[in-house]
Design an enzyme around this catalytic site. Structure first.
Site, short mmCIF file in Angstrom:
data_model
loop_
_atom_site.label_atom_id
_atom_site.label_comp_id
_atom_site.label_asym_id
_atom_site.label_seq_id
_atom_site.Cartn_x
_atom_site.Cartn_y
_atom_site.Cartn_z
N HIS A 1 0.85 -1.20 0.00
CA HIS A 1 0.00 0.00 0.00
C HIS A 1 0.89 1.25 0.00
O HIS A 1 0.68 2.16 -0.81
CB HIS A 1 -0.93 0.00 1.22
CG HIS A 1 -1.56 1.33 1.51
ND1 HIS A 1 -2.55 1.86 0.72
CD2 HIS A 1 -1.31 2.26 2.46
CE1 HIS A 1 -2.90 3.05 1.20
NE2 HIS A 1 -2.15 3.32 2.26
N ASP B 1 7.01 21.78 -26.31
CA ASP B 1 6.93 20.43 -25.74
C ASP B 1 7.99 20.32 -24.67
O ASP B 1 8.66 21.30 -24.35
CB ASP B 1 7.12 19.35 -26.83
CG ASP B 1 6.46 18.03 -26.41
OD1 ASP B 1 6.69 17.59 -25.27
OD2 ASP B 1 5.72 17.45 -27.23
N TRP C 1 7.06 -0.07 3.86
CA TRP C 1 7.46 0.60 2.61
C TRP C 1 8.87 1.15 2.71
O TRP C 1 9.51 1.43 1.71
CB TRP C 1 6.47 1.71 2.25
CG TRP C 1 6.72 3.01 2.94
CD1 TRP C 1 6.31 3.34 4.20
CD2 TRP C 1 7.45 4.14 2.44
NE1 TRP C 1 6.73 4.61 4.50
CE2 TRP C 1 7.44 5.12 3.45
CE3 TRP C 1 8.11 4.42 1.25
CZ2 TRP C 1 8.06 6.36 3.31
CZ3 TRP C 1 8.74 5.65 1.11
CH2 TRP C 1 8.71 6.61 2.14
N SER D 1 12.83 6.07 -13.81
CA SER D 1 11.76 6.85 -14.42
C SER D 1 11.72 8.26 -13.83
O SER D 1 11.65 9.25 -14.57
CB SER D 1 10.43 6.13 -14.20
OG SER D 1 9.37 7.00 -14.43
N SER D 2 11.80 8.35 -12.50
CA SER D 2 11.73 9.69 -11.89
C SER D 2 12.93 10.53 -12.26
O SER D 2 12.79 11.73 -12.48
CB SER D 2 11.71 9.63 -10.37
OG SER D 2 10.85 8.71 -9.92
N HIS E 1 13.33 11.74 3.65
CA HIS E 1 12.73 13.01 4.04
C HIS E 1 12.58 13.97 2.86
O HIS E 1 11.49 14.51 2.66
CB HIS E 1 13.39 13.69 5.23
CG HIS E 1 12.51 14.79 5.69
ND1 HIS E 1 11.44 14.60 6.53
CD2 HIS E 1 12.44 16.09 5.31
CE1 HIS E 1 10.77 15.73 6.67
NE2 HIS E 1 11.36 16.65 5.95
N GLU F 1 12.03 13.13 0.02
CA GLU F 1 10.90 12.54 -0.71
C GLU F 1 9.57 13.14 -0.26
O GLU F 1 8.66 13.36 -1.06
CB GLU F 1 10.90 11.02 -0.50
CG GLU F 1 9.64 10.29 -0.94
CD GLU F 1 9.47 10.23 -2.44
OE1 GLU F 1 10.43 10.56 -3.16
OE2 GLU F 1 8.37 9.87 -2.89
N TYR G 1 9.05 16.11 0.55
CA TYR G 1 8.88 17.39 -0.15
C TYR G 1 8.79 17.20 -1.65
O TYR G 1 8.21 18.03 -2.34
CB TYR G 1 9.99 18.36 0.27
CG TYR G 1 9.82 18.67 1.73
CD1 TYR G 1 8.74 19.44 2.15
CD2 TYR G 1 10.65 18.12 2.69
CE1 TYR G 1 8.51 19.66 3.49
CE2 TYR G 1 10.43 18.34 4.03
CZ TYR G 1 9.36 19.12 4.42
OH TYR G 1 9.12 19.32 5.75
N SER H 1 -0.94 26.89 -5.22
CA SER H 1 -0.57 28.28 -5.49
C SER H 1 -1.14 28.78 -6.82
O SER H 1 -1.12 29.98 -7.08
CB SER H 1 0.96 28.43 -5.52
OG SER H 1 1.50 27.98 -4.31
N HIS I 1 15.27 12.66 12.12
CA HIS I 1 14.10 12.76 13.00
C HIS I 1 13.22 11.51 12.86
O HIS I 1 12.26 11.36 13.61
CB HIS I 1 13.30 14.04 12.76
CG HIS I 1 12.74 14.18 11.38
ND1 HIS I 1 12.53 15.39 10.79
CD2 HIS I 1 12.35 13.28 10.46
CE1 HIS I 1 12.03 15.22 9.58
NE2 HIS I 1 11.91 13.94 9.35
N HIS I 2 13.55 10.65 11.90
CA HIS I 2 12.84 9.36 11.81
C HIS I 2 13.53 8.30 12.66
O HIS I 2 13.11 7.15 12.65
CB HIS I 2 12.80 8.89 10.35
CG HIS I 2 12.06 9.82 9.45
ND1 HIS I 2 10.71 9.70 9.22
CD2 HIS I 2 12.46 10.90 8.76
CE1 HIS I 2 10.32 10.67 8.40
NE2 HIS I 2 11.37 11.41 8.11
N THR J 1 7.48 26.80 5.76
CA THR J 1 6.16 26.23 5.50
C THR J 1 5.08 27.20 6.01
O THR J 1 4.06 27.40 5.36
CB THR J 1 6.00 24.86 6.19
OG1 THR J 1 7.18 24.10 5.92
CG2 THR J 1 4.81 24.12 5.66
N LYS K 1 4.46 29.90 3.61
CA LYS K 1 3.58 29.50 2.51
C LYS K 1 2.13 29.56 2.94
O LYS K 1 1.27 30.14 2.25
CB LYS K 1 3.92 28.08 2.05
CG LYS K 1 5.21 28.05 1.27
CD LYS K 1 5.47 26.67 0.72
CE LYS K 1 6.27 26.76 -0.55
NZ LYS K 1 5.52 27.20 -1.71
N ARG L 1 1.42 0.59 15.09
CA ARG L 1 1.06 0.45 13.68
C ARG L 1 1.58 -0.89 13.17
O ARG L 1 2.38 -1.56 13.82
CB ARG L 1 1.62 1.60 12.86
CG ARG L 1 3.14 1.65 12.84
CD ARG L 1 3.68 2.94 12.26
NE ARG L 1 3.66 2.94 10.81
CZ ARG L 1 4.60 3.54 10.05
NH1 ARG L 1 5.62 4.16 10.61
NH2 ARG L 1 4.52 3.51 8.75
CU LIG Z 1 11.15 13.32 7.65
#
Ligand SMILES: [Cu+2]
Lengths: 183, 535
Positions: B86, B115, B151, B178-179, B262, B264, B266, B277, B311-312, B337, B340, B459
């Site tokens: 998932h 293009d 994941w 791909s990315s 991390h 990722e 953003y 925006s 922080h993870h 943030t 924004k 979890r």
């Molecule tokens: Cu993080």
């Protein structure tokens, strides 16, 4: 857009493509560079050292004044294995190098691979049980009907809290499917 | 304006006979070989929607099992596979491709380019994805099934899993390729292909957020590729990067992974910010407040995102000083943030607001993403995180950011640009239903998970203590409601394409980027073959 402008743009684009690809390649390398960097940092900060020189040359005496009972337990989770410790419980002194043996028999008529996961009761005791060798360090593949005896070599360190007199060391084997042909 | 309306240069193009995309069967080969940024954008968006449904079904399996305590429907091993897949499918298969789809459709039009810079590579970047998706799904059919490792693909579990893990590793490699190709394309397009007069600081903010996201992807995706490559060699070639038995360290994996992981966050959030925006000024009929500060805030977030990864990892035995560094650095991200969020609110201030579906989703985003940001701040605090890590509080937090943040923003963008893409209007009433049902069910699923987390429910476990039952029931009912609601989106989009009313040239009077002001609705298949003239 004129021919000349289009070619110039195409060239500029290709130059940028090359540069950005180089950045991507460098970052791939950077991922690997983190490995030695991490080791150096851990060493410099004195954390997370598997082989700690200061500790190894420390007190290795056996504390004969204290006795700890180790209860040995074994389970197999959804696995056709007979798995048992050869001794149910032993008494050890902190600091004493001890070897215990477990026996597994694969009851299935084909090879099976399993991974043992340890657990400790009470959980806090886990940090004080130093294993020098254990079958749980690697996956074990047993042939059809094979029986195997496997050791756990450990010692209990002298920092074990004094209120812990019995430690249960329990192993559960889980099958690792897909490692040994079709199931 | 009419002078610069695009009058497509047919003839010398491979599919010159299509006025615009998506109408009538034109053969599979068209889609396989297309190099048109609009076709590719469409394919990205559809692929992402399909993956969204696949990942959604997995979420429903999870929630069905958690409807009541005890084991009812699935075995723990399969439950773990569901949570893992998932996550992977939603992050890499649904959300990221959705925003790449937006980028493909919009960036060339918004900067006045004909293009993407590398049209053929663009085609490859897309067509890698279905193979990666197939590998992920295929892993369920290997002995032992898909990996049940989460994941984040943490060692040492990844080293112990069966061959489903190898398929997943290859899938991650493909997704990464791909990315990276996609981002190189986007960055090059933005830097080199802007129409004369379209300076960087005049670009729509969506382009800015993607430019920065492109750099983030180029910098971090290879690191993830490295991490899974090391996992692969640990598994098969006797290396011991993460294998403790051979002198490796599983914690090292976490450092490498979160160095990617991390940023990722953003990579997903910035394009979402970009969409918001565009939408909020359009429905406030005011230009975006503080454009320059938005650009700087976006850059600041991107730079800071490289120095907060641990922080993870507060409970992995980091020295206290390191924990404090990562804690303060993380809290610092709240500043840009906050800029924004403030700017979005200030854009609405004294604007003449209307609340069509895109705006509703944008406001839903604003409200819930901010909430998710606050729970993120709570989790950034090392002493609190030690209590809350691996509980449902974390699950609630990142779903506020990923679902109410990124996904709602994507919904907002779909409704906003659907008239431009298809030339037809969606059904506003149904759109509003989609919003309100999503909003209610979303909070039903995830708001209560904060309580579960605070009460200590872990979890990734298929069973739970009886005392958690009520909130879990509510959460599961919400999940099924949310899942069904998304079929409404499918219906709305199909209905728009088949029988929507013809869209006016300017369906949103406040929209001011080039695709609205300088191109007809629907956008022609080929646009800006001659660059637009900008004042
Ligand atoms: Cu993080």
């Amino acid at each position: 857009m004129s021919e000349a402008v289009a070619t110039a743009l195409g060239n500029a684009n290709r130059r940028l493509l090359t540069r950005l690809s180089i950045v991507a390649a460098i970052m791939f390398g950077f991922g690997f560079a983190l490995v030695p960097l991490y080791d150096r940092l851990c060493e410099a900060l004195g954390i997370n050292r598997l082989v700690d020189k200061a500790r190894d040359t420390g007190n290795t005496q056996i504390d004969y004044t204290r006795k700890v009972v180790i209860e040995l337990d074994a389970n197999a989770h959804n696995l056709p294995w007979q798995f048992r410790p050869l001794t149910r419980h032993i008494e050890v002194h902190p600091g004493e190098l001890t070897t215990v043996e477990y026996e597994i028999t694969n009851l299935r008529n084909r090879p099976v691979t399993g991974q043992a996961l340890p657990s400790f009761g009470p959980t806090t005791a886990g940090a004080h049980m130093k294993k020098l060798d254990c079958f749980c360090f690697r996956q074990q593949t047993l042939g059809p009907g094979e029986t195997r005896r496997m050791p756990v070599v450990f010692l209990i360190d002298d920092k074990l809290p004094s209120d812990i007199n019995t430690i249960t060391l329990s192993y559960t084997f889980f099958e690792v499917a897909g490692k040994d042909g079709p199931s | 304006m009419s002078a610069v309306l695009d009058t497509h240069g047919h003839g010398d193009h491979e599919h010159g006979d299509h006025d615009h995309h998506g109408h009538g069967p034109t053969g599979l080969m068209r889609w396989i070989t297309t190099t048109n940024h609009k076709d590719i954008g469409t394919m990205y968006l559809w692929f992402s929607f399909i993956m969204f449904l696949v990942g959604g079904v997995m979420a429903l399996v999870i929630r069905a099992e958690l409807f009541q305590p005890g084991l009812q429907l699935v075995q723990p091993e399969f439950f773990n596979q569901m949570t893992t897949m998932h996550g992977l499918i939603m992050v890499f298969g649904a959300i990221m491709p959705a925003f790449v789809g937006f980028a493909n459709w919009l960036i060339p039009m918004q900067i006045g380019a004909p293009d993407m810079a590398f049209a053929r590579m663009n085609n490859w970047s897309f067509w890698i994805l279905p193979f990666a998706g197939a590998l992920l799904v295929l892993s369920f059919f290997t002995p032992g099934g898909a990996p049940g490792v989460g994941w984040t693909l943490y060692a040492p579990l990844t080293i112990q899993m069966g061959m489903g893990m190898d398929l997943t590793i290859f899938a991650v490699h493909l997704l990464g390729m791909s990315s990276i190709m996609g981002s190189i394309n986007i960055v090059t397009t933005i830097l080199n292909m802007r129409a004369p007069g379209m300076t960087l600081m005049r670009m729509p903010l969506f382009c800015w957020t993607w430019l920065i996201t492109g750099y983030l992807l180029i910098a971090t995706m290879p690191v993830l590729a490295g991490a899974v490559t090391m996992t692969l060699t640990d598994r098969h070639f006797g290396t011991s990067f993460f294998n403790a038995a051979g002198g490796g360290d599983p914690v090292l994996y976490q450092h490498i992974f979160w160095f990617f992981g991390h940023p990722e966050v953003y990579i997903i959030a910035l394009p979402a910010f970009g969409v918001i925006s565009q939408v909020i000024p359009a429905f406030s009929r005011k230009p975006l407040f503080g454009y320059a500060s938005m650009v700087y805030a976006t850059s600041a977030i991107a730079i800071l995102s490289f120095i907060v990864w641990a922080h993870h990892m507060y409970v992995t035995g980091l020295p206290i000083g390191t924990q404090l560094f990562f804690m303060y650095a993380t809290i610092l991200i709240a500043v840009p943030t906050g800029v924004k969020v403030f700017n979005w609110v200030a854009t609405m201030w004294q604007g003449s607001l209307t609340f069509e579906t895109p705006m509703l989703f944008a406001l839903g985003f604003l409200f819930l993403f901010t909430l998710g940001g606050f729970s993120g701040l709570v989790l950034a605090l090392a002493p609190v995180d030690i209590q809350l890590q691996e509980t449902y509080y974390v699950v609630a937090h990142f779903h506020y950011v990923m679902v109410a943040g990124a996904l709602f923003s994507a919904f907002s963008g779909v409704y906003f640009w659907l008239p431009k893409w298809t030339g037809k209007m969606y059904d506003e009433t149904l759109g509003k239903w989609h919003f309100w049902l999503s909003m209610i069910f979303f909070n039903m699923i995830f708001f209560v998970q904060h309580f579960l987390g605070l009460a200590g429910m872990p979890r990734r476990i298929p069973d739970y203590n009886l005392m958690f039952e009520t909130w879990n029931k509510i959460s599961s009912i919400g999940a099924f409601g949310f899942g069904l609601t998304q079929l409404l989106l499918l219906y709305i989009v199909l209905k728009t394409i088949r029988s929507g009313e013809k869209a006016p040239q300017m369906p949103w009077e406040g929209a001011d980027s080039l695709e609205w002001t300088h191109l007809p609705t629907p956008a022609p298949h080929h646009s800006f073959e001659t660059p637009p003239v900008l004042k």
